[in-house]
Design an enzyme around this catalytic site. Structure first.
Site, PDB file in Angstrom:
ATOM      1  N   LYS A 203       0.867  -1.277   0.176  1.00  0.00           N
ATOM      2  CA  LYS A 203       0.027   0.211  -0.215  1.00  0.00           C
ATOM      3  C   LYS A 203       0.950   1.368   0.070  1.00  0.00           C
ATOM      4  O   LYS A 203       2.213   1.251   0.493  1.00  0.00           O
ATOM      5  CB  LYS A 203      -0.876  -0.075   1.279  1.00  0.00           C
ATOM      6  CG  LYS A 203      -0.429   0.105   2.458  1.00  0.00           C
ATOM      7  CD  LYS A 203      -1.255   0.400   3.864  1.00  0.00           C
ATOM      8  CE  LYS A 203      -0.385   0.742   4.998  1.00  0.00           C
ATOM      9  NZ  LYS A 203      -1.203   0.631   6.135  1.00  0.00           N
ATOM     10  N   ARG A 205       0.712   5.617   1.239  1.00  0.00           N
ATOM     11  CA  ARG A 205       0.189   6.359   2.177  1.00  0.00           C
ATOM     12  C   ARG A 205       0.602   7.957   1.608  1.00  0.00           C
ATOM     13  O   ARG A 205       1.866   8.048   1.708  1.00  0.00           O
ATOM     14  CB  ARG A 205       0.465   6.118   3.579  1.00  0.00           C
ATOM     15  CG  ARG A 205      -0.320   6.839   4.858  1.00  0.00           C
ATOM     16  CD  ARG A 205       0.407   6.504   5.937  1.00  0.00           C
ATOM     17  NE  ARG A 205       0.292   5.137   6.549  1.00  0.00           N
ATOM     18  CZ  ARG A 205      -0.875   4.948   7.404  1.00  0.00           C
ATOM     19  NH1 ARG A 205      -1.803   5.692   7.654  1.00  0.00           N
ATOM     20  NH2 ARG A 205      -1.038   3.685   7.513  1.00  0.00           N
TER      21      ARG A 205
END
Length: 327
Positions: A203, A205
């Site tokens: 992921k 961020r």
């Protein structure tokens, strides 16, 4: 001739609890078979906190429990004031028990001109008079080094894993880390559950937008398997709900969330309930009120573990032995 004074004074365990989560303190007291020391605690009109203990604490082995839930700054200040009161009343040793370590996410500088608030919290407790800290599942293990004294870093994993093992025996399990940073923990989970495969979610961020995460892809075998998504804390629930959705899209048969600290700010409960997860498992290091609970949520008691650790510390035993040498 004066009668000889006894050489070894009797040790005296005393338990103290803040106002944030008195139910947890009472449950720990029951496991220890002691009573919580009565105290007067109230707020002045301007928000200042006053604490006074109703019994003598001179020479005692003091254990001070506080859960740092919202409003976190009030409960942090209350615990500091309790420690100061104990120090000034001549308690022999003061052990601070904070099941959830406040400000633990701010354990390093991501960019210039940022604080390291987790270190500041440790310094505050040292200055107030704490001799020892006890916490459960710190956000990062390095926080142990911030406090100049013994730190007992407890694991909730055995408690959570026992629940998973008992409830989902016979399933093809994959342990999933919600990001690459928790793969070490995922490996420990996998060993505890009998050598299951692990996966993680890659992921990104945006550092300028806290609590917002973009999930990318799943790395590892999850298709047709029961995925156990593990984490130390769930705050707004965005990361973990995104992970559940990603896993189901990749063909996971079912997803179970297992996390230690249920902060559950804002829309977190709604997000978790609607995420598609089969079960959400937390410990009660933080209070989870009835309005934040839902049918597929399970909350496990951390009190027996805290009580065992308090007993070991009081008797000068080994806390590490409770965790197979890993704590």
């Amino acid at each position: 001739m004066n009668p000889q004074m006894p050489g070894t004074p009797k040790k005296n365990l005393m338990l103290f609890g803040g106002r944030a989560y008195p139910e947890l303190t009472e449950e720990v007291a029951k496991h220890l078979n002691v009573t919580v020391t009565p105290q007067s605690a109230y707020d002045f009109a301007n928000g200042e906190i006053f604490v006074r203990f109703e019994e003598s604490v001179r020479g005692c082995d003091a254990f001070v429990i506080q859960s740092h839930t919202a409003p976190i700054n009030q409960w942090l200040m209350e615990q500091l004031i309790m420690v100061d009161a104990l120090k000034r009343a001549s308690a022999k040793r003061i052990t601070v028990i904070m099941p959830f370590y406040p400000y633990s996410r701010q354990d390093k500088k991501h960019r210039g001109r940022e604080p390291i608030s987790a270190r500041l919290v440790a310094d505050l407790f040292k200055t107030a008079g704490a001799d020892r800290l006890v916490s459960v599942d710190l956000h990062t293990a390095q926080i142990q080094g911030f406090f100049d004294g013994p730190v007992d870093h407890l694991w909730a994993m055995p408690l959570l894993a026992d629940h998973i093992r008992g409830k989902y025996a016979g399933h093809d399990i994959t342990v999933v880390s919600p990001d690459s940073g928790r793969t070490k923990l995922a490996e420990k989970w996998a060993d505890t559950l009998g050598g299951t495969p692990i996966a993680f979610i890659h992921k990104t961020r945006d550092p300028l937008r806290p609590n917002e995460v973009v999930s990318n892809r799943v790395v590892g075998k999850v298709e047709g398997r029961l995925c156990i998504v593990i984490d130390d804390m769930v705050d707004t629930g965005g990361t973990i709900a995104g992970a559940v959705k990603q896993l189901l899209n990749e063909g996971a048969a079912d997803v179970v969330i297992a996390a230690t600290h249920g902060i559950l700010s804002g829309p977190a409960s709604e997000r978790l309930q609607n995420s598609g997860a089969r079960e959400v498992v937390f410990t009660d290091t933080l209070p989870i009120p009835a309005e934040k609970r839902f049918p597929s949520m399970t909350v496990l008691s951390i009190a027996p573990l805290l009580a065992r650790v308090i007993q070991e510390v009081f008797e000068d035993g080994s806390v590490t032995s409770l965790f197979d040498g890993n704590a």
